[in-house]
Design a protein around this motif. Structure first.
Motif, mmCIF file in Angstrom:
data_model
loop_
_atom_site.group_PDB
_atom_site.id
_atom_site.type_symbol
_atom_site.label_atom_id
_atom_site.label_comp_id
_atom_site.label_asym_id
_atom_site.label_seq_id
_atom_site.Cartn_x
_atom_site.Cartn_y
_atom_site.Cartn_z
ATOM 1 N N ASN A 144 15.385 -52.894 -29.449
ATOM 2 C CA ASN A 144 14.907 -53.436 -30.520
ATOM 3 C C ASN A 144 15.808 -53.433 -31.770
ATOM 4 N N ARG A 145 17.019 -53.467 -31.487
ATOM 5 C CA ARG A 145 18.093 -53.278 -32.638
ATOM 6 C C ARG A 145 18.745 -54.574 -32.824
ATOM 7 N N LEU A 146 19.381 -54.731 -33.936
ATOM 8 C CA LEU A 146 20.436 -55.880 -34.057
ATOM 9 C C LEU A 146 21.733 -55.431 -33.778
ATOM 10 N N HIS A 147 22.282 -56.325 -32.678
ATOM 11 C CA HIS A 147 23.637 -55.696 -32.271
ATOM 12 C C HIS A 147 24.535 -56.638 -33.065
ATOM 13 N N GLY A 148 25.118 -55.809 -33.949
ATOM 14 C CA GLY A 148 26.207 -56.333 -34.775
ATOM 15 C C GLY A 148 25.465 -56.768 -36.111
ATOM 16 N N ASN A 149 25.438 -58.105 -36.522
ATOM 17 C CA ASN A 149 24.745 -58.584 -37.737
ATOM 18 C C ASN A 149 24.646 -59.900 -37.468
ATOM 19 N N GLU A 150 23.880 -60.514 -38.461
ATOM 20 C CA GLU A 150 23.435 -61.854 -38.354
ATOM 21 C C GLU A 150 24.591 -62.813 -38.379
ATOM 22 N N GLN A 151 25.783 -62.529 -39.032
ATOM 23 C CA GLN A 151 26.956 -63.356 -39.199
ATOM 24 C C GLN A 151 27.516 -63.052 -37.986
ATOM 25 N N PHE A 152 27.702 -62.043 -37.296
ATOM 26 C CA PHE A 152 28.621 -61.696 -36.208
ATOM 27 C C PHE A 152 27.551 -60.886 -35.212
ATOM 28 N N PRO A 153 26.818 -61.493 -34.518
ATOM 29 C CA PRO A 153 25.880 -60.711 -33.651
ATOM 30 C C PRO A 153 26.476 -60.330 -32.359
#
Length: 304
Positions: free
Chosen positions: A12-21
């Motif tokens: 349940n984590r965001l891998h990378g970030n919203e701009q570079f997933p």
């Protein structure tokens, strides 16, 4: 580099970030016989690359022996887990990415002809990638290159990684190189859905007392039938999986020096400190305090 002694990917984590997933993970499993990757799934796609040792890898209901220098591709939503094979320790790297990273702003030829088939699985990467042919070696070399860019993170590394992923799509265009996974057998799909429901329940309630009967009710099955089903799907008993998941969560909490070890044990569902230390040592090959010291030293070395 996101390095861990043994912490599997967090669902349940965001891998990378919203701009570079996209994110890469390197895991060195030095505890013989322990799972190297607990059973889980996520909405992102993933490449798993074995650097050392051998891994018995499960994707949904299929099993693969992955040797050093080979890779596995996992589609979005597929349950996967890994165990050391032949009691060997192993090291691996994983690249987890949201396929939207490859999407075009408009519905151009790249989106329509090359990216969309990856989304709907009509033209997906081969499951088990071995260095047997020139094009498979090319895929593996490109994957190693992606891991290297993730590690170094030089200026513009995102451009390089995206172009390399698109290059991998180009590599599998010819017939015989890609796989159509748009249709799945109903029986296996039903088993996978049941397992997902059980795992979701465990991950939501791991910090509370859990009985086999409570977990089995989620499907529902009898206790005995459920234990056989769970072991056949994960190669772990339900208790082994619950404890393994709790230890993973404990590893995250131990990274904060302000968290007392006794409090961490209670927070992840262990009622007795002695049992927590025993299970932790079995899985991590060290005590909770030793693990905290190792990770804090690594953090200082990495930031200095």
């Amino acid at each position: 580099m996101d390095l861990s002694i043994k912490t599997s990917l967090k669902e349940n984590r965001l891998h990378g970030n919203e701009q570079f997933p996209l994110a890469a993970y390197w895991i060195d499993q030095n505890v013989v016989g322990a799972p190297i990757l607990d059973c889980h799934w996520h909405s992102e796609m993933e490449f798993f690359f074995c650097m050392q040792g051998e891994v018995l890898f499960q994707v949904d209901t299929d099993y693969y022996v992955v040797k050093a220098g080979e890779a596995i591709f996992i589609d979005s939503g597929e349950i996967h887990t890994g165990h050391s094979h032949h009691n060997a320790t192993c090291m691996y790297g994983a690249v987890v990415f949201d396929p939207q990273l490859l999407a075009s702003a408009g519905y151009d030829v790249i989106q329509a002809e090359y990216v969309a088939p990856l989304f709907d699985r009509t033209r997906s990467f081969p499951r088990h990638i071995k260095p047997q042919s020139r094009w498979e070696k090319q895929l593996l070399d490109t994957l190693k290159n992606i891991l290297s860019h993730c590690d170094q993170q030089d200026l513009g590394y995102e451009l390089s990684i995206k172009s390399l992923l698109l290059h991998m799509l180009q590599t599998i265009l010819p017939e015989g190189r890609h796989t159509n996974r748009s249709n799945r057998e109903l029986h296996d799909h039903t088993k996978t859905i049941r397992l997902k429901k059980v795992i979701s329940y465990i991950q939501t309630n791991y910090n509370h007392p859990l009985k086999i009967s409570q977990i089995a009710e989620q499907i529902p099955m009898s206790d005995g039938q459920f234990c056989r089903f769970f072991k056949s799907m994960t190669r772990q008993t339900p208790i082994e999986y619950v404890n393994s998941y709790r230890i993973r969560r404990a590893c995250e909490l131990l990274l904060d020096p302000s968290n007392k070890i006794s409090t961490v044990a209670l927070d992840v569902g262990f009622d007795h400190m002695s049992y927590f230390v025993k299970v932790f040592r079995q899985q991590m090959n060290c005590t909770p305090s030793e693990y905290r010291k190792k990770m804090l030293v690594h953090s200082v070395e990495h930031t200095s």
